[in-house]
Motif scaffolding. Structure first.
Motif, PDB file in Angstrom:
ATOM      1  N   THR A 275       2.553   1.818  -0.889  1.00  0.00           N
ATOM      2  CA  THR A 275       2.233   3.195  -0.512  1.00  0.00           C
ATOM      3  C   THR A 275       0.793   3.519  -0.899  1.00  0.00           C
ATOM      4  O   THR A 275       0.052   4.163  -0.132  1.00  0.00           O
ATOM      5  N   TYR A 276       0.388   3.067  -2.081  1.00  0.00           N
ATOM      6  CA  TYR A 276      -0.997   3.258  -2.522  1.00  0.00           C
ATOM      7  C   TYR A 276      -1.965   2.583  -1.553  1.00  0.00           C
ATOM      8  O   TYR A 276      -2.978   3.169  -1.144  1.00  0.00           O
ATOM      9  N   LYS A 278      -1.404   1.722   1.688  1.00  0.00           N
ATOM     10  CA  LYS A 278      -1.374   2.327   3.019  1.00  0.00           C
ATOM     11  C   LYS A 278      -2.093   3.677   3.036  1.00  0.00           C
ATOM     12  O   LYS A 278      -2.740   4.034   4.035  1.00  0.00           O
ATOM     13  N   THR A 279      -1.986   4.413   1.943  1.00  0.00           N
ATOM     14  CA  THR A 279      -2.726   5.673   1.845  1.00  0.00           C
ATOM     15  C   THR A 279      -4.226   5.407   1.864  1.00  0.00           C
ATOM     16  O   THR A 279      -4.996   6.099   2.553  1.00  0.00           O
ATOM     17  N   ILE A 283      -7.024   6.668   4.661  1.00  0.00           N
ATOM     18  CA  ILE A 283      -8.231   7.420   4.298  1.00  0.00           C
ATOM     19  C   ILE A 283      -9.484   6.698   4.770  1.00  0.00           C
ATOM     20  O   ILE A 283     -10.449   7.326   5.242  1.00  0.00           O
ATOM     21  N   SER A 287      -6.374   1.026   8.866  1.00  0.00           N
ATOM     22  CA  SER A 287      -4.942   0.724   9.042  1.00  0.00           C
ATOM     23  C   SER A 287      -4.704  -0.446   9.998  1.00  0.00           C
ATOM     24  O   SER A 287      -3.660  -1.102   9.938  1.00  0.00           O
TER      25      SER A 287
END
Length: 398
Positions: A275-276, A278-279, A283, A287
């Motif tokens: 999750t860290y 992908k965030t 930003i 991706s």
């Protein structure tokens, strides 16, 4: 008197104890088993490693642990069952290993069991002031003691938390007792799932020793290759070597507030996870980045985080030497990146200090168990912000 209490009394009065250290880290790769002879205690502690092996978890067992690992919501029946299952599994691995070594359980004084970490929740990580600092390692020691017939010391992190600490990292205790040098400032860097280090100032210094987590070690890389390549790890960095570092993603990965916090501090996969990543990709607009490039960037990210932390601690020091242990030592690209970022500092395998780097953590828990029996809180009074306690709970075979 309970015969096991009497036995424990006699073990505590020996000048030397034969202790089997068990360690399984956040990488979930398996169980390290180290048979140690530990002589005396405190500053007189001397450790010799007799035997060492690392036993891989099978895939089904690893997947069972992953069902509760670093997750806020879990099935309580699964967690409850795993606490017993991990204990029984570790006991079975101990018995099989002792049989392979042709060593009787009666010839081992103690087992020092770290357990399998499944959640780490200091307040600085959770931000929740309703609960005190907490951490959870499963693998019930009563099962280990009963099934092996060996007195077992376990659950070391709880006393550290009860006395005001965060429960991690605990390496400072054993590192300080065993490896403090007369005229060398040492950084003992361990790269497991999470990277951490112990800073050991030379004996003539007035500065105190301390241990701290740094940030991700292998955890993000391992999680990523499992999701994208169905592999447990990027062995020898074969995939990452083919990729290119993306500076946009790297910059965002390095921006977490955790990295600006002072030492010592703790963290875990609860923060540094997919999750860290992908965030950070969202930003940074990366991706769609090719997986090999993401992995190359994660490798450099881990190296840069480690280098930044070491620079921070050693900037005003002379005679500094870095000694590396843990799974990351075997990642050639990671070590190349670390050395490139610390080009003016010597970076060596921990093996140069006379102990197998892969066995180090299991051996350190053997030292902690030794201190449980015969140590004193004053032995660690020169460790910064460390609760002056002897840690560990004792489980008797019957």
């Amino acid at each position: 008197m309970n015969s096991q209490i009497e036995k424990l009394y006699h073990i505590a009065n020996q000048k030397e104890r034969r202790i089997l250290g068990l360690m399984s880290g956040t990488s979930l790769d398996g169980l390290d088993i180290a048979l140690c002879r530990v002589h005396q205690s405190g500053s007189r502690t001397r450790l010799s490693l007799e035997k060492f092996t690392s036993v891989s978890y099978d895939d089904s067992f690893r997947m069972q642990i992953r069902a509760v690992f670093a997750k806020r919501q879990i099935d309580q029946q699964t967690w409850c069952g795993l606490h017993a299952l991990v204990g029984k599994t570790h006991a079975q691995l101990v018995k099989e290993t002792l049989q392979q070594w042709d060593i009787a359980s009666s010839d081992v004084d103690l087992i020092a069991s770290h357990g399998q970490t499944v959640y780490h929740a200091p307040q600085r990580l959770t931000g929740d002031r309703c609960f005190p600092n907490s951490t959870l390692q499963i693998g019930d020691a009563d099962h280990i003691a009963y099934d092996t017939g060996i007195i077992t010391v376990s659950d070391f992190r709880q006393k550290h938390i009860a006395a005001g600490g965060e429960g991690a990292p605990l390496a400072a205790y054993g590192d300080y007792l065993l490896f403090t040098a007369e005229a060398e400032n040492r950084i003992l860097l361990n790269i497991g799932g999470i990277s951490n280090f112990t800073f050991l100032p030379q004996k003539t210094s007035n500065t105190k020793a301390f241990a701290s987590d740094i940030g991700p070690g292998n955890t993000l890389m391992n999680q990523f290759v499992l999701e994208h390549f169905d592999l447990e790890m990027d062995k020898d960095a074969q995939i990452a070597k083919q990729g290119a570092i993306d500076r946009r993603l790297l910059e965002v990965l390095l921006s977490a507030p955790f990295f600006a916090e002072g030492f010592p501090k703790t963290t875990g996969p609860e923060l540094f996870n997919l999750t860290y990543l992908k965030t950070a990709q969202a930003i940074s607009g990366t991706s769609a980045l090719a997986p090999k490039d993401v992995l190359a960037t994660l490798n450099r990210f881990t190296a840069q985080v480690i280098a930044n932390a070491i620079r921070n601690v050693t900037k005003d020091l002379q005679d500094v030497h870095i000694y590396v242990s843990g799974g990351g030592l075997h990642n050639p690209l990671l070590m190349k990146n670390i050395r490139a970022s610390l080009v003016d500092l010597p970076v060596s395998s921990f093996g140069m200090l006379g102990l197998d780097p892969d066995a180090k953590e299991a051996c350190l828990f053997a030292v902690l168990a030794n201190e449980t029996l015969v140590g004193s809180p004053r032995h660690v009074k020169r460790i910064k912000d460390a609760p002056e306690v002897c840690m560990g709970k004792i489980s008797l075979p019957y």
